[in-house]
Design an enzyme around this catalytic site. Structure first.
Site, short mmCIF file in Angstrom:
data_model
loop_
_atom_site.label_atom_id
_atom_site.label_comp_id
_atom_site.label_asym_id
_atom_site.label_seq_id
_atom_site.Cartn_x
_atom_site.Cartn_y
_atom_site.Cartn_z
N SER A 16 7.12 46.22 -29.82
CA SER A 16 6.89 46.89 -31.10
C SER A 16 5.43 46.76 -31.51
CB SER A 16 7.79 46.30 -32.18
OG SER A 16 9.12 46.41 -31.80
N LYS A 64 18.40 37.61 -37.51
CA LYS A 64 19.05 38.86 -37.95
C LYS A 64 20.20 38.65 -38.95
CE LYS A 64 17.96 41.62 -33.88
NZ LYS A 64 18.48 42.46 -32.78
N ASP A 95 19.44 49.00 -34.59
CA ASP A 95 19.87 48.82 -33.20
C ASP A 95 21.08 49.71 -32.89
OD1 ASP A 95 17.98 46.86 -32.51
OD2 ASP A 95 19.25 45.23 -33.23
N GLY A 116 27.84 40.69 -22.28
CA GLY A 116 27.01 40.07 -23.31
C GLY A 116 27.75 40.03 -24.63
N ASN A 140 31.56 37.92 -21.05
CA ASN A 140 30.42 37.08 -21.45
C ASN A 140 30.53 35.73 -20.76
OD1 ASN A 140 28.01 36.89 -23.08
ND2 ASN A 140 29.06 35.25 -24.16
N ARG A 141 29.37 35.19 -20.39
CA ARG A 141 29.35 33.88 -19.73
C ARG A 141 30.13 32.85 -20.56
NH1 ARG A 141 23.47 31.44 -19.09
NH2 ARG A 141 23.64 31.66 -21.35
N GLU A 144 34.24 32.27 -25.22
CA GLU A 144 34.62 32.12 -26.64
C GLU A 144 33.86 33.12 -27.52
OE1 GLU A 144 33.53 29.57 -24.72
OE2 GLU A 144 35.46 28.56 -24.40
N GLY A 227 16.02 49.71 -21.02
CA GLY A 227 15.70 49.03 -22.27
C GLY A 227 14.56 49.66 -23.04
P1 ATR Z 1 20.54 39.14 -28.19
O1 ATR Z 1 20.35 39.15 -29.67
O2 ATR Z 1 19.44 39.82 -27.43
O3 ATR Z 1 21.90 39.65 -27.80
P2 ATR Z 1 21.43 36.44 -27.79
O4 ATR Z 1 22.21 36.50 -29.07
O5 ATR Z 1 20.67 35.18 -27.49
O6 ATR Z 1 20.40 37.61 -27.73
O7 ATR Z 1 22.44 36.75 -26.59
C1 ATR Z 1 22.06 36.67 -25.26
C2 ATR Z 1 23.23 37.13 -24.36
O8 ATR Z 1 22.79 37.03 -22.99
C3 ATR Z 1 24.47 36.26 -24.46
O9 ATR Z 1 25.59 37.07 -24.24
C4 ATR Z 1 24.27 35.26 -23.30
O10 ATR Z 1 25.44 34.68 -22.82
P3 ATR Z 1 26.03 33.32 -23.51
O11 ATR Z 1 26.71 33.80 -24.75
O12 ATR Z 1 26.96 32.77 -22.51
O13 ATR Z 1 24.84 32.45 -23.79
C5 ATR Z 1 23.69 36.18 -22.26
N1 ATR Z 1 22.95 35.51 -21.19
C6 ATR Z 1 21.67 35.07 -21.23
N2 ATR Z 1 21.33 34.53 -20.03
C7 ATR Z 1 22.42 34.61 -19.22
C8 ATR Z 1 22.70 34.23 -17.87
N3 ATR Z 1 21.77 33.65 -17.11
N4 ATR Z 1 23.91 34.50 -17.37
C9 ATR Z 1 24.86 35.09 -18.12
N5 ATR Z 1 24.67 35.48 -19.41
C10 ATR Z 1 23.47 35.25 -19.96
#
Ligand code: ATR
Length: 260
Positions: A16, A64, A95, A116, A140-141, A144, A227
């Site tokens: 930005s 945010k 967004d 994510g 999501n990783r 939860e 992106g």
């Molecule tokens: P944003 O606002 O950009 O979404 P965020 O709230 O920090 O940023 O979220 C990052 C996302 O990327 C999350 O879903 C995160 O997974 P976790 O909830 O398990 O942390 C995911 N993420 C980041 N690095 C990762 C990785 N190496 N493998 C899998 N997921 C990843």
């Protein structure tokens, strides 16, 4: 001079700042855009200062949600519970609107797989709901967090949560793949074979830099929305809210910018 800026932590030179400043110059708008770093523990005492001294602000990780108690969120920002754009004490979420606008000319094929469950995913799920999507698969990783989002949007969209370990399996039967994680931004990357991607008709990857996933999409002839495009569409909404949008000049700035 009008002043705009991005509230963030930690410090990271934003796209930005780069592009908005080029745009102001090209369109002879007397304005400047700053990256503003606030330590989270000082957020509550510092933020009012910036709300007063800046004409318009963007907000990113990790503020945010924290910003909401200082401004009046408009309805969609309240529904998402995240604000990323501020003007005259009102809080907006550009967004979701940017994501939504970026897909208006695309026929989204189902099923949709979203990876994510962070802040970006919340806006994306809301955008999908506004596009009329009734169901999506969420991976999501940290599972939860996916369940939390499922509950958060329970009245709007039906979400099936799958584990990260099942990602490749789920991918094989999905038509649209959306990456809303930071995977690809800092070294680590998705590692899919062409066969695993072969069922997809669209890959939407919100990461700004050119990732391995994006290269694979192009190599395999899968439609790609990257992106930078996502950034562009939300940026347009910010400029409109701040009253400084010139469609032609902003598009010109964007296509001529060097990103990487
Ligand atoms: P944003 O606002 O950009 O979404 P965020 O709230 O920090 O940023 O979220 C990052 C996302 O990327 C999350 O879903 C995160 O997974 P976790 O909830 O398990 O942390 C995911 N993420 C980041 N690095 C990762 C990785 N190496 N493998 C899998 N997921 C990843």
């Amino acid at each position: 001079m009008r002043r705009f800026g991005l509230l963030q932590y930690p410090e990271k030179e934003s796209l930005s700042k780069k592009i908005f400043n080029q745009y102001f110059k090209l369109s002879s708008i007397n304005a400047k855009y700053d990256d503003i770093v606030i330590e989270p523990r000082k957020f509550d005492t510092k933020v009012t200062e910036y709300l007063e001294s800046y004409d318009g602000l963007n907000v990113t990780v990790p503020f945010k949600e924290d910003i909401i108690k200082f401004i009046s969120p408009v309805e969609d920002a309240r529904e998402i519970n995240a604000v990323n754009c501020i003007y005259q004490n009102k809080g907006y979420n550009t967004d979701w609107k940017g994501f939504y606008n970026s897909l208006l000319d695309t026929d989204l094929k189902l099923p949709i797989l979203l990876v994510g469950a962070g802040g970006a995913s919340k806006a994306i799920i809301y955008g999908l709901y506004k596009l009329g999507i009734k169901h999506l698969i969420l991976v999501n990783r940290t599972i939860e967090k996916a369940f939390k989002l499922k509950d958060f949007f329970t009245t709007k969209i039906d979400i099936t949560v799958e584990s990260f370990e099942n990602l490749k399996e789920v991918m094989k039967s999905s038509k649209t793949f959306i990456n809303a994680t930071s995977i690809g931004m800092f070294g680590e990357s998705f590692n899919f074979s062409s066969e695993e991607l072969s069922n997809l008709s669209l890959i939407y990857d919100i990461v700004y830099n050119s990732t391995a996933l994006q290269k694979q999409a192009l190599k395999n002839g899968i439609k790609l929305i990257d992106g930078k495009t996502f950034w562009y569409y939300q940026a347009v909404e910010n400029l409109k809210i701040w009253g400084v949008y010139d469609e032609v000049k902003f598009y010109e700035t964007f296509v001529n910018s060097k990103f990487n």
